[in-house]
Design an enzyme around this catalytic site. Sequence first.
Site, PDB file in Angstrom:
ATOM      1  CB  CYS A   2      -0.934   0.082   1.188  1.00 32.81           C
ATOM      2  SG  CYS A   2      -1.929  -1.386   1.393  1.00 32.81           S
ATOM      3  NE  ARG A  27       5.620   2.743  -0.860  1.00 33.68           N
ATOM      4  CZ  ARG A  27       6.077   2.127   0.217  1.00 33.68           C
ATOM      5  NH1 ARG A  27       5.333   1.271   0.864  1.00 33.68           N
ATOM      6  NH2 ARG A  27       7.272   2.374   0.661  1.00 33.68           N
ATOM      7  CD1 TRP A  73      -0.271  -6.153  -3.883  1.00 28.85           C
ATOM      8  CD2 TRP A  73      -0.024  -6.801  -1.755  1.00 28.85           C
ATOM      9  NE1 TRP A  73       0.155  -7.456  -3.884  1.00 28.85           N
ATOM     10  CE2 TRP A  73       0.315  -7.880  -2.602  1.00 28.85           C
ATOM     11  CE3 TRP A  73       0.058  -6.978  -0.378  1.00 28.85           C
ATOM     12  CZ2 TRP A  73       0.726  -9.116  -2.111  1.00 28.85           C
ATOM     13  CZ3 TRP A  73       0.463  -8.205   0.115  1.00 28.85           C
ATOM     14  CH2 TRP A  73       0.795  -9.266  -0.747  1.00 28.85           C
ATOM     15  CG  ASN A  99       2.051   0.476   4.005  1.00 28.40           C
ATOM     16  OD1 ASN A  99       1.783  -0.677   3.656  1.00 28.40           O
ATOM     17  ND2 ASN A  99       3.266   0.983   3.896  1.00 28.40           N
ATOM     18  N   GLY A 100       0.504  -1.645   6.117  1.00 31.64           N
ATOM     19  CA  GLY A 100       1.079  -2.593   7.059  1.00 31.64           C
ATOM     20  C   GLY A 100       0.056  -3.662   7.399  1.00 31.64           C
ATOM     21  CD  GLU A 460      15.739 -12.480 -11.961  1.00 33.55           C
ATOM     22  OE1 GLU A 460      15.470 -12.950 -10.847  1.00 33.55           O
ATOM     23  OE2 GLU A 460      15.244 -11.419 -12.372  1.00 33.55           O
ATOM     24  CE  LYS A 464      12.674  -9.979 -13.946  1.00 28.82           C
ATOM     25  NZ  LYS A 464      12.984 -10.476 -12.634  1.00 28.82           N
ATOM     26  CD  GLU A 467       8.213 -10.764 -11.612  1.00 28.02           C
ATOM     27  OE1 GLU A 467       9.397 -10.533 -11.827  1.00 28.02           O
ATOM     28  OE2 GLU A 467       7.603 -10.250 -10.659  1.00 28.02           O
ATOM     29  CG  HIS A 483      20.375 -36.795  -8.681  1.00 29.95           C
ATOM     30  ND1 HIS A 483      20.905 -38.028  -8.377  1.00 29.95           N
ATOM     31  CD2 HIS A 483      21.419 -36.035  -9.110  1.00 29.95           C
ATOM     32  CE1 HIS A 483      22.213 -38.011  -8.587  1.00 29.95           C
ATOM     33  NE2 HIS A 483      22.545 -36.813  -9.045  1.00 29.95           N
ATOM     34  CE  LYS A 569      10.338  -2.121  -9.568  1.00 30.96           C
ATOM     35  NZ  LYS A 569      10.895  -3.283 -10.288  1.00 30.96           N
TER      36      LYS A 569
HETATM   37  C1  AGP Z   1      11.345  -9.282  -9.473  1.00 29.50           C
HETATM   38  O1  AGP Z   1      11.008  -9.271 -10.808  1.00 29.50           O
HETATM   39  C2  AGP Z   1      10.321  -9.167  -8.496  1.00 29.50           C
HETATM   40  N1  AGP Z   1       9.244  -8.380  -8.833  1.00 29.50           N
HETATM   41  C3  AGP Z   1      10.624  -9.393  -7.037  1.00 29.50           C
HETATM   42  O2  AGP Z   1      11.051 -10.709  -6.910  1.00 29.50           O
HETATM   43  C4  AGP Z   1      11.636  -8.462  -6.320  1.00 29.50           C
HETATM   44  O3  AGP Z   1      12.910  -8.694  -6.818  1.00 29.50           O
HETATM   45  C5  AGP Z   1      11.572  -8.715  -4.814  1.00 29.50           C
HETATM   46  O4  AGP Z   1      10.293  -8.423  -4.338  1.00 29.50           O
HETATM   47  C6  AGP Z   1      12.607  -7.955  -4.042  1.00 29.50           C
HETATM   48  O5  AGP Z   1      12.451  -6.582  -4.173  1.00 29.50           O
HETATM   49  P1  AGP Z   1      13.596  -5.579  -3.798  1.00 29.50           P
HETATM   50  O6  AGP Z   1      14.723  -5.829  -4.720  1.00 29.50           O
HETATM   51  O7  AGP Z   1      12.973  -4.231  -3.970  1.00 29.50           O
HETATM   52  O8  AGP Z   1      13.977  -5.857  -2.378  1.00 29.50           O
END
Ligand code: AGP
Length: 574
Positions: A2, A27, A73, A99-100, A460, A464, A467, A483, A569
């Site tokens: 949020c 956020r 969020w 927020n929280g 990684e 991607k 997500e 294995h 984000k």
């Molecule tokens: C990456 O594409 C993500 N959206 C997510 O995993 C991100 O890297 C993670 O939430 C950590 O965020 P930060 O780097 O702002 O700590």
Amino acid sequence: MCGIIGYVGEGDVKQIIEEGLSKLEYRGYDSAGIAKVLENKIFCKKEVEGIKKLFSGFESFDNVNAGMGHTRWATHGAVSEKNAHPHLCCEGEIAVVHNGIIENHKEIRDSLGQHDYISETDSEVAAHFIEEKMKEGKTILEALEALRDVIEGTFAILVVKRAEEKIFVCKEKSPIALGIGENGNYVASDIYAFSGFTERSIFLEDGDLAVVEQNSLKIFDKKGNIVERQIKDFEWEERRDLDDEHDHHMIREIQEQPDAVKRLLDSYETFQKEFFEEIAEKINSSDKIIITGSGSSFHSSMVGAKLLRDIGINARAIVASEFDETDVMEDTVVLAVSQSGETMDVLDAIDVADEIGCDILSIVNVPHSSIQRKSDISIEILAGQEICVASTKTFTNQLVTFYLICKELGKDIKFEKLVEDIEKTLERNQEISKAVAKNIKDENDLYVLGRNKYFPIAKEIALKLKEISYIHAEGLRGGELKHGTLALIEEGTPVVSLIPEKDSGIVSNVEEVESRGAKSLRTSPFYGCFELPESDFLPILFSITGFILTYHTAYEKDLPIDKPRNLAKSVTVR
Ligand code: AGP
């Protein structure tokens, strides 16, 4: 997570809140709402279809000098108008944004008298709690003080009351900053929400209460004493508008990588040199380095730890959400990696390490962020603002930072060709990725194979694809296939493999999947379906290839690339 913004003062309150909320959307973007302070009531409006819609129909907030907004969020309760903030108390006298997470919201609710609850959120209880305390004769500030002391969890809370041009604030763990303006004052989850209106700010500390008025800012510490907190000047260059060349921030940010890397390399030669030297000194003088981060930042931490181990340093990466006191000792150096600098899991890890007495170093993108403020030494990766939820240019710059740290520690690394290699990778793989994207877009499952330092890169790329392209993808260790995971491969299963050298160990793993009929997408400078230059920085080039492929796959599927479902984000909850 949020985002919160509030303003008290002259000027267009509506414009300030609208702009602030749009900047805070990273956020959370499930729903949004605003409250404006009127003489006889609090006016509230909420919307689940975005900030534009929320503000459509408002010309301005005529004669209103105080208001606040929230972008959500969802943690408790579905994405719906009634669960969007602000929340009103029963009489509509006050409104609250939060927020929280209020972990003990049920207990607080049970301790109150009869109140009408509208939402399913944990946050609404704050409005009713304050209402009840005010009925008992407390001022808002006293009620907020009592609320702060009773809540278990994390919070940044703003409260407005009808007919009072003030915003009352309290915070614990969730970030909140005050902005000092010419004709009014601001309060927001982070400074970027009011950047453009003012560039002077104060960061509140845990337990602080504050009262924001047009001509004054009062801050009270946990003991109730009025305190002065340091004013910080900041600069923030914004890139929120898309140009004609790019349909999405993700592809714009991918294309920005050569410039972002150049900026970081230049800073190593100039104004950040001393931080690299200090970090290298700390690493050299410690027996154990723990690198921690979440999501993509954890993947870059894994690569970083391997690069350090390769030069004889005892380094390990630990995912921030699982970091605990058994991972460190007093003389351990902890290096926190985070784009936003606000990730709660990383902040918690830092708190654990701090308690034990470890030195805290960090690598962040966002200056003045909470993680940077909690670190003894911090390097900024200088990737510029990243808007798409997916980390791309920031992941790349995190990796470059690790290479630079290794150079500072004495490894002979030549960066001269790096930017050119990235440019070539970007140029050569757009059309190829578009074609591959058409081929994989309807797949349900996909695997990415890597070994050693390329395994985190496989993870990684898989992250991607999950997500942004909504394809179930897993990064697998090539050597571990036999294995167990080889059982998942059948005729036509798509497998992307990261092959750094013609004779690397992964080749036999690729052959294992190919002989079981996998749709093999070999990624290598030597052969395969993508075109990569030979380079000392293949972890970076492999990931860039994965970013481009992810973008085009999501594009083919017509997905909301910059704001994928259920994500935000900056992840500021546990
Ligand atoms: C990456 O594409 C993500 N959206 C997510 O995993 C991100 O890297 C993670 O939430 C950590 O965020 P930060 O780097 O702002 O700590």
